[in-house]
Design a protein around this motif. Structure first.
Motif, PDB file in Angstrom:
ATOM      1  N   ASP A  74       0.805  -1.218   0.000  1.00  0.00           N
ATOM      2  CA  ASP A  74       0.000   0.000   0.000  1.00  0.00           C
ATOM      3  C   ASP A  74       0.841   1.273   0.000  1.00  0.00           C
ATOM      4  OD1 ASP A  74      -2.396  -1.533   0.309  1.00  0.00           O
ATOM      5  OD2 ASP A  74      -1.973  -1.701   2.456  1.00  0.00           O
ATOM      6  N   TRP A  75       2.080   1.165   0.425  1.00  0.00           N
ATOM      7  CA  TRP A  75       2.874   2.364   0.669  1.00  0.00           C
ATOM      8  C   TRP A  75       3.144   3.211  -0.576  1.00  0.00           C
ATOM      9  CZ3 TRP A  75       6.912  -0.551   4.173  1.00  0.00           C
ATOM     10  CH2 TRP A  75       6.279  -0.936   5.366  1.00  0.00           C
ATOM     11  N   PRO A  76       3.380   2.623  -1.760  1.00  0.00           N
ATOM     12  CA  PRO A  76       3.597   3.492  -2.925  1.00  0.00           C
ATOM     13  C   PRO A  76       2.430   4.442  -3.200  1.00  0.00           C
ATOM     14  CG  PRO A  76       4.355   1.266  -3.409  1.00  0.00           C
ATOM     15  CD  PRO A  76       3.639   1.199  -2.087  1.00  0.00           C
ATOM     16  N   ALA A  77       1.207   3.958  -3.056  1.00  0.00           N
ATOM     17  CA  ALA A  77       0.048   4.825  -3.273  1.00  0.00           C
ATOM     18  C   ALA A  77      -0.015   5.927  -2.229  1.00  0.00           C
ATOM     19  CB  ALA A  77      -1.244   4.002  -3.254  1.00  0.00           C
ATOM     20  N   LEU A  78       0.332   5.596  -0.979  1.00  0.00           N
ATOM     21  CA  LEU A  78       0.350   6.610   0.076  1.00  0.00           C
ATOM     22  C   LEU A  78       1.374   7.694  -0.228  1.00  0.00           C
ATOM     23  CD1 LEU A  78       0.107   4.439   3.324  1.00  0.00           C
ATOM     24  CD2 LEU A  78      -1.662   5.896   2.354  1.00  0.00           C
ATOM     25  N   LYS A  79       2.556   7.277  -0.641  1.00  0.00           N
ATOM     26  CA  LYS A  79       3.611   8.240  -0.932  1.00  0.00           C
ATOM     27  C   LYS A  79       3.229   9.130  -2.104  1.00  0.00           C
ATOM     28  CE  LYS A  79       7.465   5.726   1.139  1.00  0.00           C
ATOM     29  NZ  LYS A  79       7.681   6.761   2.183  1.00  0.00           N
ATOM     30  N   ALA A  80       2.598   8.540  -3.105  1.00  0.00           N
ATOM     31  CA  ALA A  80       2.180   9.333  -4.260  1.00  0.00           C
ATOM     32  C   ALA A  80       1.147  10.384  -3.865  1.00  0.00           C
ATOM     33  CB  ALA A  80       1.614   8.418  -5.347  1.00  0.00           C
ATOM     34  N   ALA A  81       0.340  10.063  -2.855  1.00  0.00           N
ATOM     35  CA  ALA A  81      -0.701  10.984  -2.403  1.00  0.00           C
ATOM     36  C   ALA A  81      -0.214  11.925  -1.306  1.00  0.00           C
ATOM     37  CB  ALA A  81      -1.909  10.197  -1.889  1.00  0.00           C
ATOM     38  N   GLY A  82       1.010  11.726  -0.825  1.00  0.00           N
ATOM     39  CA  GLY A  82       1.524  12.562   0.253  1.00  0.00           C
ATOM     40  C   GLY A  82       0.895  12.282   1.597  1.00  0.00           C
ATOM     41  N   LEU A  83       0.449  11.033   1.800  1.00  0.00           N
ATOM     42  CA  LEU A  83      -0.174  10.631   3.054  1.00  0.00           C
ATOM     43  C   LEU A  83       0.746   9.700   3.833  1.00  0.00           C
ATOM     44  CD1 LEU A  83      -3.826   9.935   1.852  1.00  0.00           C
ATOM     45  CD2 LEU A  83      -2.981  11.967   3.043  1.00  0.00           C
ATOM     46  N   ASP A  84       0.610   9.717   5.146  1.00  0.00           N
ATOM     47  CA  ASP A  84       1.410   8.876   6.033  1.00  0.00           C
ATOM     48  C   ASP A  84       0.757   7.499   6.182  1.00  0.00           C
ATOM     49  OD1 ASP A  84       3.345   8.092   7.848  1.00  0.00           O
ATOM     50  OD2 ASP A  84       2.612   9.361   9.486  1.00  0.00           O
ATOM     51  N   SER A  85       1.554   6.497   6.518  1.00  0.00           N
ATOM     52  CA  SER A  85       1.032   5.206   6.968  1.00  0.00           C
ATOM     53  C   SER A  85       1.023   5.262   8.493  1.00  0.00           C
ATOM     54  CB  SER A  85       1.913   4.052   6.469  1.00  0.00           C
ATOM     55  OG  SER A  85       1.432   2.814   6.943  1.00  0.00           O
ATOM     56  N   SER A  86      -0.124   5.612   9.049  1.00  0.00           N
ATOM     57  CA  SER A  86      -0.177   5.920  10.477  1.00  0.00           C
ATOM     58  C   SER A  86       0.047   4.709  11.364  1.00  0.00           C
ATOM     59  CB  SER A  86      -1.509   6.586  10.823  1.00  0.00           C
ATOM     60  OG  SER A  86      -2.594   5.889  10.257  1.00  0.00           O
ATOM     61  N   MET A  87      -0.314   3.526  10.884  1.00  0.00           N
ATOM     62  CA  MET A  87      -0.009   2.273  11.587  1.00  0.00           C
ATOM     63  C   MET A  87       0.258   1.211  10.535  1.00  0.00           C
ATOM     64  SD  MET A  87       0.516   0.695  14.416  1.00  0.00           S
ATOM     65  CE  MET A  87      -0.044   1.972  15.547  1.00  0.00           C
TER      66      MET A  87
END
Length: 290
Positions: A74-87
């Motif tokens: 999931d992390w690549p999509a989060l990084k592309a959106a500028g969002l953190d992986s909170s847990m």
């Protein structure tokens, strides 16, 4: 979808492709203006019918800072959106097979040692873990077993700047026999380990079922709580005025402790309609945005 089903395959959530159609069901295109006192997130599994890209877009519209319970896929999509992986997740065996059973320690140590490195390399900070089920053991035995196992990976987490976070779950309704089912037991484990890189995930829904007295517990033991989950009770749906938890008051109590982590929505939308589900998440965030 249950937490049990989700954690049996966190790296392969079986995301169905509703795609951009859900994203187009936005209540409004404008980003919600939030107050900034609470860092908001939402649990990945509760919007499982969305792709990560669409969930990130939804989060951005609502003003979320992160998506919760995400693994490496999931992390690549989060990084592309500028969002953190909170847990972060993905190192656990299952909710039932955790650190309380020494038979799991070798496998868990292998998994967590590798995953801590992945989390740190990705620039994230929190990694979830579980006690697992009691299976006849006493509280003291479970504490000793968890302490023995976790001490073997805590130095790795400390060196990497990653916090291991054990979730408190109810054993009365959703997770029969789960050991870490009361805040007092979790706090005792945190005190034994004595490390700032071990915290508890205080799930407000679960602890309301097990013990209530939520605000007092947060006020008294907040130094051991590194993360919070929300949901309404009874039913685990939206945290609104149909249920018994006063989330504005709870979030004010969390803020009063100086908490700088995340409060993640983990309710199951009561409607399958995409527009209503988005509206429910938006309303839940605004409810908690004190």
């Amino acid at each position: 979808m249950t937490r049990r089903g989700m954690f049996k395959g966190s790296a392969a959530l079986g995301i169905s492709a509703m795609g951009a159609g859900f994203a187009m069901a936005a209540v409004a295109d404008e980003r919600v203006a939030l107050k900034g006192n609470i860092h908001h997130s939402v649990a990945r599994w509760t919007f499982q019918d969305l792709s990560m890209q669409d969930l990130c877009a939804l989060g951005q519209r609502i003003g979320l800072k992160a998506i919760d319970l995400c693994g490496p896929d999931d992390w690549p999509a989060l990084k592309a959106a500028g969002l953190d992986s909170s847990m972060c997740n993905g190192a656990e065996i299952s909710l039932e097979d955790g650190w309380a059973d020494p038979a799991n320690h070798a496998e868990l140590i292998r998994r967590y040692t590798r995953h801590i490195e992945l989390v740190a390399k990705a620039g994230y900070r929190n990694l979830i873990c579980f006690s697992g089920n009691r299976r006849g053991m006493s509280d003291d035995t479970g504490l000793a077993n968890c302490e023995t196992g976790l001490r073997q990976i805590l130095p790795v987490a400390e060196a990497a700047g990653v916090t291991l976070t054990m979730e408190l779950l109810n054993s009365r309704v959703n997770h029969p026999d789960y050991l870490c089912d009361r805040s007092g037991w979790g706090v005792a484990l945190a005190q034994r380990l004595g490390s700032p890189h071990f915290k508890l995930l205080f799930d407000i829904y679960h602890m309301q079922i097990m013990e209530g007295d939520v605000i007092r517990t947060i006020t008294d033991h907040h130094r051991h709580f590194g993360h919070y989950h929300t949901a309404g009770n009874p039913g685990r749906h939206e945290p609104d005025d149909t249920q018994e938890l006063n989330y504005p008051a709870i979030c004010r109590a969390i803020h009063a402790t100086g908490f700088q982590g995340y409060v993640a929505q983990e309710f199951i939308p009561s409607s399958d309609d995409p527009g209503r589900a988005e509206a429910a998440l938006r309303d839940a965030v605004l409810t908690c945005d004190i």
